[in-house]
Write a protein that holds these residues in place. Structure first.
Motif, short mmCIF file in Angstrom:
data_model
loop_
_atom_site.label_atom_id
_atom_site.label_comp_id
_atom_site.label_asym_id
_atom_site.label_seq_id
_atom_site.Cartn_x
_atom_site.Cartn_y
_atom_site.Cartn_z
N UNK A 1 -15.39 -8.05 7.61
CA UNK A 1 -14.95 -8.79 8.49
C UNK A 1 -13.60 -8.42 9.62
N UNK A 2 -13.82 -7.24 8.91
CA UNK A 2 -11.92 -6.69 8.85
C UNK A 2 -11.49 -5.34 8.20
N UNK A 3 -9.92 -5.04 8.06
CA UNK A 3 -9.14 -4.21 7.64
C UNK A 3 -8.44 -4.87 6.81
N UNK A 4 -8.43 -3.62 6.05
CA UNK A 4 -6.81 -3.81 5.05
C UNK A 4 -6.52 -2.31 5.82
N UNK A 5 -4.82 -2.33 5.36
CA UNK A 5 -4.14 -0.81 6.44
C UNK A 5 -2.89 -0.67 5.58
N UNK A 6 -2.90 0.58 5.24
CA UNK A 6 -1.96 0.51 4.50
C UNK A 6 -0.91 1.77 5.27
N UNK A 7 0.14 2.02 5.18
CA UNK A 7 1.06 3.54 6.41
C UNK A 7 2.43 3.23 5.06
N UNK A 8 2.17 4.90 4.74
CA UNK A 8 3.57 5.39 4.33
C UNK A 8 3.33 5.44 2.61
N UNK A 9 2.60 5.59 2.25
CA UNK A 9 2.00 6.45 0.81
C UNK A 9 2.17 7.50 0.57
N UNK A 10 3.19 7.67 -0.32
CA UNK A 10 3.18 8.93 -0.88
C UNK A 10 2.20 9.07 -2.67
N UNK A 11 2.36 8.76 -3.37
CA UNK A 11 2.12 8.54 -4.30
C UNK A 11 0.68 7.99 -5.08
N UNK A 12 0.32 7.93 -6.36
CA UNK A 12 -0.81 7.58 -6.28
C UNK A 12 -1.42 7.76 -8.07
N UNK A 13 -1.73 7.52 -9.21
CA UNK A 13 -2.71 6.95 -10.18
C UNK A 13 -3.84 5.98 -10.33
N UNK A 14 -4.83 7.02 -10.74
CA UNK A 14 -5.42 6.13 -11.50
C UNK A 14 -5.63 5.96 -12.70
N UNK A 15 -5.57 5.09 -13.33
CA UNK A 15 -4.83 3.92 -14.80
C UNK A 15 -6.01 3.92 -15.06
N UNK A 16 -6.17 4.26 -16.46
CA UNK A 16 -6.66 3.39 -17.74
C UNK A 16 -7.66 2.52 -17.69
N UNK A 17 -7.87 1.65 -16.87
CA UNK A 17 -8.50 0.86 -16.22
C UNK A 17 -9.33 1.01 -14.81
N UNK A 18 -9.33 1.48 -14.45
CA UNK A 18 -10.04 2.75 -13.28
C UNK A 18 -9.80 1.83 -12.46
N UNK A 19 -8.34 1.50 -12.02
CA UNK A 19 -7.33 0.71 -11.09
C UNK A 19 -6.92 2.06 -10.09
N UNK A 20 -7.44 1.96 -8.81
CA UNK A 20 -6.30 2.91 -7.97
C UNK A 20 -5.64 2.52 -7.75
N UNK A 21 -4.06 3.14 -8.09
CA UNK A 21 -3.16 2.81 -7.54
C UNK A 21 -2.18 3.18 -6.76
N UNK A 22 -1.81 3.33 -5.23
CA UNK A 22 -1.20 3.75 -4.34
C UNK A 22 -0.08 3.16 -3.69
N UNK A 23 0.54 4.68 -3.72
CA UNK A 23 1.97 3.66 -3.59
C UNK A 23 3.28 4.89 -2.19
N UNK A 24 3.80 3.89 -2.00
CA UNK A 24 4.96 4.85 -0.85
C UNK A 24 6.31 4.56 -1.77
#
Length: 115
Positions: free
Chosen positions: A73-96
């Motif tokens: 029923x909607x959206x999640x939106x993030x802008x300005x992202x520059x870096x990422x990793x997939x950690x050993x718990x399977x979590x997708x981490x995105x950062x700007x």
């Protein structure tokens, strides 16, 4: 973290489609803002462990990047992202990060709650 590679991030995003997942989203200029300059407004947003069902999503842009995730029923939106990793718990981490390496935005996805 490493610089975003759009195709790699898109593949990882797709692993969270059609599932209930936990989202962490924050923006900040808090500690980096000029609190003594009336022309600079300090802003920020923070949400952690919001449980959502992601239908689809996409990474777009050319450094910095944007990620939009469609929910039921909607959206999640993030802008300005520059870096990422997939950690050993399977979590997708995105950062700007800004030009000085300071965090400005974070979007994280996990099948389990964040600590």
């Amino acid at each position: 973290m490493q610089p975003i590679e759009k195709e790699s991030v898109q593949r990882q995003l797709q692993t969270f489609f059609n599932k209930e997942v936990y989202v962490h989203l924050e923006t900040t200029n808090g500690a980096y803002a000029s609190h003594f300059n009336e022309k600079v407004m300090t802003v920020g947003a923070f949400i952690r462990n919001a449980k959502v069902h992601i239908k689809q999503g996409k990474i777009t842009g050319d450094h910095p990047y944007r990620v939009g995730l469609e929910m039921e029923i909607g959206w999640v939106y993030a802008e300005g992202l520059t870096d990422w990793e997939l950690n050993n718990q399977g979590q997708l981490l995105l950062a700007g990060h800004d030009f000085e390496g300071r965090l400005a935005v974070a979007l994280q996805l996990s099948e389990t709650p964040f600590a």
